[in-house]
Design a protein around this motif. Structure first.
Motif, PDB file in Angstrom:
ATOM      1  N   LYS A  20     -35.359  29.381  -5.661  1.00  0.00           N
ATOM      2  CA  LYS A  20     -34.162  30.191  -5.730  1.00  0.00           C
ATOM      3  C   LYS A  20     -34.434  31.492  -6.473  1.00  0.00           C
ATOM      4  CE  LYS A  20     -30.121  28.729  -7.370  1.00  0.00           C
ATOM      5  NZ  LYS A  20     -29.318  27.672  -7.995  1.00  0.00           N
ATOM      6  N   ASN A  21     -35.393  31.395  -7.434  1.00  0.00           N
ATOM      7  CA  ASN A  21     -35.702  32.570  -8.241  1.00  0.00           C
ATOM      8  C   ASN A  21     -36.437  33.643  -7.444  1.00  0.00           C
ATOM      9  OD1 ASN A  21     -34.504  31.597 -10.445  1.00  0.00           O
ATOM     10  ND2 ASN A  21     -36.354  30.847 -11.426  1.00  0.00           N
ATOM     11  N   LYS A  50     -35.268  25.112  -8.073  1.00  0.00           N
ATOM     12  CA  LYS A  50     -34.905  26.143  -9.041  1.00  0.00           C
ATOM     13  C   LYS A  50     -35.842  27.339  -8.896  1.00  0.00           C
ATOM     14  CE  LYS A  50     -32.749  24.727 -13.362  1.00  0.00           C
ATOM     15  NZ  LYS A  50     -33.070  24.056 -14.620  1.00  0.00           N
ATOM     16  N   ARG A  51     -37.130  27.036  -8.740  1.00  0.00           N
ATOM     17  CA  ARG A  51     -38.108  28.108  -8.673  1.00  0.00           C
ATOM     18  C   ARG A  51     -37.947  28.923  -7.386  1.00  0.00           C
ATOM     19  NH1 ARG A  51     -43.336  25.517  -9.126  1.00  0.00           N
ATOM     20  NH2 ARG A  51     -42.258  24.107 -10.555  1.00  0.00           N
ATOM     21  N   ILE A  93     -36.275  19.115  -8.145  1.00  0.00           N
ATOM     22  CA  ILE A  93     -35.289  19.962  -8.803  1.00  0.00           C
ATOM     23  C   ILE A  93     -35.958  21.208  -9.365  1.00  0.00           C
ATOM     24  CG2 ILE A  93     -33.644  20.052 -10.717  1.00  0.00           C
ATOM     25  CD1 ILE A  93     -32.524  17.725  -9.600  1.00  0.00           C
ATOM     26  N   ALA A  94     -37.126  21.019 -10.007  1.00  0.00           N
ATOM     27  CA  ALA A  94     -37.825  22.169 -10.577  1.00  0.00           C
ATOM     28  C   ALA A  94     -38.258  23.124  -9.474  1.00  0.00           C
ATOM     29  CB  ALA A  94     -39.029  21.694 -11.370  1.00  0.00           C
ATOM     30  N   GLU A 110     -38.981  34.445 -16.026  1.00  0.00           N
ATOM     31  CA  GLU A 110     -37.747  33.933 -15.416  1.00  0.00           C
ATOM     32  C   GLU A 110     -36.518  34.566 -16.035  1.00  0.00           C
ATOM     33  OE1 GLU A 110     -37.775  29.671 -15.617  1.00  0.00           O
ATOM     34  OE2 GLU A 110     -39.731  29.592 -14.636  1.00  0.00           O
TER      35      GLU A 110
END
Lengths: 474, 337
Positions: free
Chosen positions: B36-37, B33-34, B29-30, B138
Motif C-alpha cells: 500500500k505504501n 501494508k508495504r 499483513i506486513a 515509511e
C-alpha cells in the motif's frame, strides 16, 4: 514589521546558523563540563570519613552471595524456604480466620438478617457479598501477611538486588531487566503486588515486559488450587507410596512451567510488540544493612498487604452478589448458571475442561482464591446434589480432600480435566485486582487488554493441544 | 475416535494461518501494508528526495539514476519525472534534471521529517540503528509539516540526525556541506566522523558492524588505493576505499581532543580503578542520561568491584554507590589509559 521584531528575527536566524556549527551534542558537552568542574571542586574540599570496616564486610558477603558456585544454590535455598514458610505457615491462621468469618459469623449473620429481610435480600447480601468477601480475606490475608514481610526483610537487608544481579544474563537474553527476577518472585506472593513492584525497573520497555509477564508467576491464590487438584488427580494416579511426591512434583512442574512461559513471552514481546519502546539498563547494589524489623512489618502490612487486600475486597463484594444471582435467578425452571454451563459444555469439552470451570473462572475473576469454592458450588447445583453444600449460590469448601474428590468425580472430572485445570489455573487472565493495578501502573488500555487476554489465549491453546494429544494417545 | 485427530489438525492449521498472517516483516499483513505504501505519491516524493541529494552533493542527476535509486523501470521513471514536471517541481534540461524552488522546498520537507524521525528513534526508543532508515522511509510520507514541528519541539529541536546529517529547519535552511571524505585524510591526522551515508544499506550495515558512528574521534594511520587504516576507540580499523567513501570527517571546534591512550570500562579487572574520560556518542537518549545521573561523567573515579555469577553484568563503585552495568554499556564508556 517593527524594528525590534526585525532585530529579534536577525538574532534568531544568527543563533540558528550557529547551531549547525556547534554540533549535535552541545547539551551533553555542557552538562559534562559542569559535572567535571563540580567533581574537581568536590575532590579538593570534601573528605570522606573512613568507612573501610563496614565496606569490607559488604564485599565479603558479596563475594559469597554472587560467587560462581554458591550464588545460585544459596538463592534457590532462600527462595524455597520463603515459599515453604508462606504455604505451610499460612495454613493455620487461614483455618482460624475461616472458622470465625465463614463457619461462625456467616450463619449468625444469616439468621439475624433473615429475621427482618426477605430471603432474596439476605441471600444476596450475606450468602453472596459477605461470603465472597469473607473467603477472600481468610484465604488471602495470611499468606500475604507472611510472604510480604519476609520478602521486604530480604529486600531491606540488600539481598534481592544481588539476586537481580545474578539473574541478569538470563533476562538479558530475553530482552528484559534482571530486576524482573524480583518482580516475578513477588508475583509468587501476589500478582497485583508484583505489578506494583515493577516500579523498581526504571527502563520503560523492560518494565512493561515485567508487568505483562507477571501473571505467569503462580500466585498465592493459585497454589491451594494446584495442590488440591494435584492431590486429587495426579496423586491418585500414582502408586500410593509415591502419591505425595507425584502431586508435589506436579505443582512444582506447573510453577516452573510458569517461569518458562514468562521468559518465552518476554522474549516474544521484546522482539515484536515492544520492539520500539525505550530501554536503559542500570542496577544499583545498595550496601547491606541490618533489616529494621518493626518498620518492615509496618510498611509491608500497610503498603502491600492491606493495599492488595482492600482492592480484592472491593472487587469481591459485587462478584459475590453476581455469583449468588446466577445461581438463584431462574429462567424456565433452570438457573442462569445451569443455562450457561449446559451451553458452554460442548465448547469446553474441546479444551478438556467443562462448563463449570469456564463459568467459575469468569465469575471468580476478583480472586483466584474463590475459584475452587465456586467450582464446588456450581458442580453441586448443576448436578442437583441437594444433600451436599450449603444451599443455592452459597460457596463452600470441604475439610476432607476425599469428599471434594467425590464431588468432582461425580461432576464427570477425569485425570485430563485435573491436568487441564492446573494448566488453565496457571495460564488465564489475571484477577480483577491485578488487571486494575496494571491499568493504574501503565495508564494504558492497550497494555491492560494485552496483559489480560494474552494468558487466556495461551492457556486455551495449551489445554487444547494437551487434550487432543491425550485423547489420541490414551 | 478420530475426533481429537481432526481437532488437532484444525488447531495446527489455525496456528499456521495466524503465523502466516501476522509474522513480523514477512506475514501477509506486513506485506499488504508495504505494498500500500508503494503508491504514486510515495514514488514522487522519493524521486524529489533523490534529486535533492544529487544537488546537495553536487552530482549531475540523470533519469537512469532516478530509476536505479527507486528500483523502478526506466519507463516508470519517465512517467514520474513528467508528472513532476507538470507539477512544476522539476526542470528537465537535456540530460540533466534540476529542481525548481518549489521542488526543493517540497524535498526538504520530506527530508526534515525523515531525519527528525531517525533522531527520535535513536534517542527515545530502543530500535536498532539498522532499522532507523527503513522506518523513517515509511514515516516521512505520513507526517504533516505541523506534526513534524511538534515532533521537533518534543525532542529538543535537534539540528543533526544520528547519521550526522543536518536536519533542514522549518523554513528549509541547511548549512553548506562541510568536511571531507575519509579517503581524503592524511596519515597522522585527527578528525571526527561527522557523517555516515545510510544508503546503500549493504555498505551502511558494514560500517555499523565495525562500530563506527558519527561523533567518533579517529586518527588516520595509512591511506592507499587498497585500504584505509585508522585508529578508532583505541582499536585499529581497516576499510576498503569503496566503503570508506561513505564516511565524511571534519574537525569540530568545541570538541576537546581525546588523548590517544584510553581504554574501555569493561577492560577493568575486579579491584582495578580508573578515571572516566567520557561516554561514547553511540549511547544515546535515555541510556546516556541514566548513566550521567549515576555520576558516570568525565573526571569521576570508578572501580570494578564485583562480577556476577556469569561475569556479566559487573558492579562498579562510583561516587560511593555500587552500580551494575552490562558489558555492552561498559564497552562504550572510556577511561584514561
Amino acid at each position: 514589521m517593527s524594528d525590534s521584531d526585525l532585530r529579534k528575527e536577525t538574532i534568531l536566524a544568527a543563533a540558528n546558523n550557529l547551531r549547525w556549527e556547534v554540533g549535535d551534542n552541545l547539551h551533553d558537552t555542557l552538562m559534562e563540563s559542569i559535572y567535571e568542574n563540580a567533581t574537581s571542586i568536590a575532590n579538593k574540599v570534601v573528605e570522606y570519613p573512613d568507612k573501610k570496616q563496614a565496606f569490607s564486610l559488604d564485599r565479603t558477603l558479596d563475594k559469597v552471595l554472587t560467587s560462581r558456585y554458591l550464588g545460585f544454590p544459596i538463592m534457590f535455598m532462600i527462595l524455597a524456604v520463603v515459599f515453604w514458610i508462606t504455604i505451610v505457615g499460612a495454613n493455620y491462621p487461614s483455618v482460624f480466620i475461616s472458622s470465625i468469618l465463614v463457619d461462625s459469623l456467616h450463619p449468625m449473620l444469616k439468621n439475624f438478617t433473615n429475621s427482618f429481610m426477605p430471603w432474596w435480600l439476605s441471600g444476596l447480601l450475606i450468602d453472596g457479598a459477605y461470603l465472597a468477601m469473607a473467603w477472600v480475606v481468610s484465604v488471602m490475608l495470611p499468606p500475604m501477611a507472611i510472604f510480604f514481610p519476609v520478602y521486604t526483610l530480604l529486600e531491606d537487608f540488600g539481598y534481592l538486588p544481588r539476586v537481580a544481579f545474578n539473574m541478569d544474563p538470563l533476562y538479558k537474553k530475553v530482552g528484559a531487566h534482571g530486576r524482573q527476577a524480583l518482580t516475578m518472585a513477588m508475583g509468587f506472593g501476589c500478582n497485583a503486588a508484583g505489578v506494583v513492584a515493577t516500579r523498581v525497573i526504571d527502563s520503560p520497555r523492560e518494565r512493561l515486559i515485567a508487568i505483562i509477564t507477571n501473571n505467569f508467576s503462580l500466585c498465592n491464590g493459585r497454589w491451594p488450587t494446584q495442590i488440591l487438584i494435584a492431590t486429587i488427580f495426579i496423586g491418585a494416579a500414582a502408586p500410593a507410596y509415591l502419591a505425595g511426591i507425584a502431586s508435589a512434583a506436579a505443582v512444582v512442574f506447573v510453577a516452573v512451567l510458569g517461569i518458562t512461559f514468562s521468559l518465552i513471552v518476554s522474549w516474544g514481546l521484546s522482539k515484536t510488540l515492544l520492539k520500539g519502546e525505550a530501554s536503559a539498563f542500570s542496577l544499583e547494589l545498595p550496601p547491606y544493612r541490618p533489616p529494621r524489623l518493626l518498620q518492615t512489618l509496618y510498611t509491608s502490612l500497610i503498603d502491600r498487604t492491606i493495599f492488595v487486600l482492600w482492592r480484592a475486597v472491593v472487587f469481591a463484594l459485587p462478584a459475590g452478589m453476581v455469583i449468588w444471582l446466577i445461581a438463584n435467578v431462574t429462567i424456565e425452571g433452570n438457573s442462569l448458571a445451569n443455562h450457561f454451563i449446559n451451553w458452554a459444555n460442548p465448547a469446553a469439552f474441546i479444551f478438556g475442561l467443562n462448563g463449570v470451570i469456564i463459568l467459575a473462572y469468569i465469575i471468580a475473576i476478583p480472586a483466584n482464591e474463590i475459584v475452587i469454592p465456586t467450582v464446588l458450588m456450581l458442580t453441586v447445583a448443576n448436578l442437583g446434589l441437594n444433600n451436599l453444600g450449603s444451599g443455592s449460590g452459597v460457596m463452600f469448601e470441604l475439610d476432607s480432600v476425599a469428599d471434594t474428590a467425590q464431588i468432582l468425580h461425580a461432576g464427570g472430572w477425569t485425570l485430563l480435566t485435573g491436568i487441564n485445570l492446573m494448566l488453565f489455573s496457571l495460564l488465564h487472565n489475571p484477577c480483577s485486582t491485578t488487571i486494575y493495578t496494571i491499568y493504574k501502573e501503565t495508564k494504558s488500555v492497550k497494555w491492560t487488554v494485552i496483559s489480560t487476554f494474552l494468558p487466556i489465549i495461551l492457556g486455551l491453546t495449551v489445554t487444547f493441544f494437551v487434550t487432543q494429544l491425550w485423547r489420541i494417545f490414551s | 475416535m478420530n475426533e481429537p485427530i481432526i481437532l488437532l489438525i484444525i488447531g495446527i492449521i489455525i496456528i499456521l494461518i495466524l503465523v502466516f498472517l501476522f509474522y513480523p516483516g514477512k506475514g501477509i499483513i506486513a506485506r499488504v501494508k508495504r505494498s500500500k505504501n508503494a503508491s504514486k505519491k510515495i514514488l514522487i516524493e522519493d524521486a524529489l528526495k533523490y534529486l535533492y541529494n544529487c544537488e546537495y552533493n553536487q552530482v549531475v542527476c540523470s533519469l537512469n539514476g532516478v530509476a536505479g535509486n527507486l528500483s523502478i523501470s526506466a519507463d516508470d521513471a519517465t512517467d514520474i519525472i513528467s508528472k513532476l514536471e507538470s507539477l512544476g517541481l522539476v526542470d528537465a534540461k537535456k540530460n540533466e534534471l534540476v529542481l525548481t524552488p518549489d521542488g526543493r522546498s517540497y524535498a526538504l520537507r520530506i527530508i526534515r521529517v525523515h531525519r527528525l524521525w531517525e533522531k527520535y528513534l535513536a534517542d527515545e526508543t530502543s530500535i536498532s540503528e539498522n532499522e532507523w532508515h527503513k522506518k523513517a522511509e515509511e514515516i516521512e510520507h505520513m507526517l504533516t509539516p505541523e506534526q513534524a514541528n511538534l515532533l521537533a519541539a518534543q525532542i529538543g529541536n535537534p539540528v543533526f540526525d544520528p547519521h550526522g546529517d543536518p536536519i533542514p529547519s522549518e523554513n528549509g535552511e541547511l548549512p553548506i556541506k562541510k568536511g571531507k571524505l575519509l579517503t581524503e585524510m592524511q596519515p597522522g591526522e585527527f578528525a571526527n566522523i561527522i557523517h555516515i551515508e545510510d544508503e546503500p544499506y549493504a555498505i551502511y550495515s558494514q560500517i555499523i558492524a565495525e562500530g563506527l558512528y558519527p561523533g567518533m574521534q579517529i586518527r588516520m594511520i595509512a591511506v592507499s588505493d587498497k585500504r584505509i587504516k585508522f585508529v578508532a576507540n583505541g582499536e585499529e580499523c581497516v576499510l576498503s576505499p569503496l566503503i570508506a567513501k561513505n564516511i565524511t570527517v571534519g574537525i569540530k571546534k568545541l570538541e576537546k581532543k581525546i588523548s590517544e591512550n584510553y581504554k574501555t570500562l569493561s577492560s577493568l579487572k575486579v579491584g582495578e580503578q580508573g578515571t572516566i574520560l567520557g561516554i561514547a556518542k553511540s549511547l544515546r537518549g535515555q541510556q546516556r542520561r541514566r548513566l550521567m545521573d549515576l555520576g558516570i561523567v568525565p573526571g569521576t573515579k570508578i572501580e570494578a568491584e564485583l562480577e556476577s555469577v556469569t561475569g556479566d553484568p559487573v558492579a562498579y563503585r562510583v561516587r560511593g554507590t555500587t552500580v551494575a552495568l552490562r558489558k555492552q554499556q561498559a564497552d562504550r564508556i572510556y577511561l584514561e589509559g
